[in-house]
Write a protein that holds these residues in place. Structure first.
Motif, PDB file in Angstrom:
ATOM      1  N   MET A  97       1.286  -0.886   0.254  1.00 46.67           N
ATOM      2  CA  MET A  97      -0.257  -0.280   0.143  1.00 46.67           C
ATOM      3  C   MET A  97       0.472   1.424  -0.334  1.00 46.67           C
ATOM      4  O   MET A  97       0.418   2.205  -0.486  1.00 46.67           O
ATOM      5  CB  MET A  97      -1.260  -0.245   1.381  1.00 46.67           C
ATOM      6  N   PHE A  98       1.497   1.337   0.953  1.00 41.81           N
ATOM      7  CA  PHE A  98       2.933   2.485   0.620  1.00 41.81           C
ATOM      8  C   PHE A  98       3.343   2.997  -0.437  1.00 41.81           C
ATOM      9  O   PHE A  98       3.466   3.530  -0.857  1.00 41.81           O
ATOM     10  CB  PHE A  98       4.067   2.509   2.359  1.00 41.81           C
ATOM     11  N   GLU A  99       4.050   1.637  -1.562  1.00 45.84           N
ATOM     12  CA  GLU A  99       4.418   1.637  -2.686  1.00 45.84           C
ATOM     13  C   GLU A  99       3.385   2.085  -3.697  1.00 45.84           C
ATOM     14  O   GLU A  99       4.418   2.885  -3.757  1.00 45.84           O
ATOM     15  CB  GLU A  99       5.120   0.419  -3.149  1.00 45.84           C
ATOM     16  N   GLN A 157       1.390   6.650  -7.072  1.00 43.58           N
ATOM     17  CA  GLN A 157       0.822   7.742  -7.651  1.00 43.58           C
ATOM     18  C   GLN A 157       1.169   9.590  -7.239  1.00 43.58           C
ATOM     19  O   GLN A 157       0.539   9.688  -7.665  1.00 43.58           O
ATOM     20  CB  GLN A 157      -0.839   7.657  -6.955  1.00 43.58           C
ATOM     21  N   TYR A 158       1.816   9.642  -5.921  1.00 43.65           N
ATOM     22  CA  TYR A 158       1.929  10.653  -5.815  1.00 43.65           C
ATOM     23  C   TYR A 158       3.422  11.139  -6.984  1.00 43.65           C
ATOM     24  O   TYR A 158       2.719  12.521  -7.391  1.00 43.65           O
ATOM     25  CB  TYR A 158       2.330  10.484  -4.057  1.00 43.65           C
ATOM     26  N   HIS A 159       4.037  10.179  -7.200  1.00 41.12           N
ATOM     27  CA  HIS A 159       5.171  10.309  -7.725  1.00 41.12           C
ATOM     28  C   HIS A 159       4.513  10.493  -9.697  1.00 41.12           C
ATOM     29  O   HIS A 159       4.922  12.106 -10.021  1.00 41.12           O
ATOM     30  CB  HIS A 159       5.929   9.241  -8.109  1.00 41.12           C
ATOM     31  N   VAL A 160       3.111  10.061  -9.723  1.00 41.92           N
ATOM     32  CA  VAL A 160       2.757  10.709 -10.899  1.00 41.92           C
ATOM     33  C   VAL A 160       1.358  11.478 -11.190  1.00 41.92           C
ATOM     34  O   VAL A 160       1.768  12.427 -12.139  1.00 41.92           O
ATOM     35  CB  VAL A 160       2.218   8.523 -11.203  1.00 41.92           C
ATOM     36  N   TYR A 161       1.205  11.968 -10.493  1.00 47.94           N
ATOM     37  CA  TYR A 161       0.431  13.280 -10.107  1.00 47.94           C
ATOM     38  C   TYR A 161       1.438  14.088 -10.188  1.00 47.94           C
ATOM     39  O   TYR A 161       1.086  15.029 -11.198  1.00 47.94           O
ATOM     40  CB  TYR A 161      -0.092  12.928  -8.493  1.00 47.94           C
TER      41      TYR A 161
END
Length: 79
Positions: A1-3, A8-12
């Motif tokens: 879940m952490f990864e 998702q943050y990185h992509v955003y």
């Protein structure tokens, strides 16, 4: 879940245009109180809130005589 969350943050963030940081977001808190906040301020809140909890964890480690981890932003930025 952490990864998955980190990815998702990185992509955003990678896809976020600087001009979008000033975009206003309308939302309500858990009590239903409406707010209007910029994307940039929301992202800063996420970062600062995470830092707050990392500090709490380090304090708990110190209480147990364990070695706290480095949590300064500059440490992360050097990676």
């Amino acid at each position: 879940m952490f990864e998955d969350n980190a990815e998702q943050y990185h992509v955003y963030i990678e896809g976020l245009e600087e001009s979008k940081l000033d975009e206003m977001i309308d939302y309500a808190n858990q009590n239903g109180v409406p707010f209007r906040t910029s994307v940039g301020d929301i992202l800063l809140q996420v970062l600062l809130h995470g830092q707050y909890h990392r500090g709490q964890i380090n304090r708990a480690l110190r209480i147990e005589s364990a070695e706290p981890v480095r949590i300064d932003y500059i440490t992360f930025a050097r990676l």
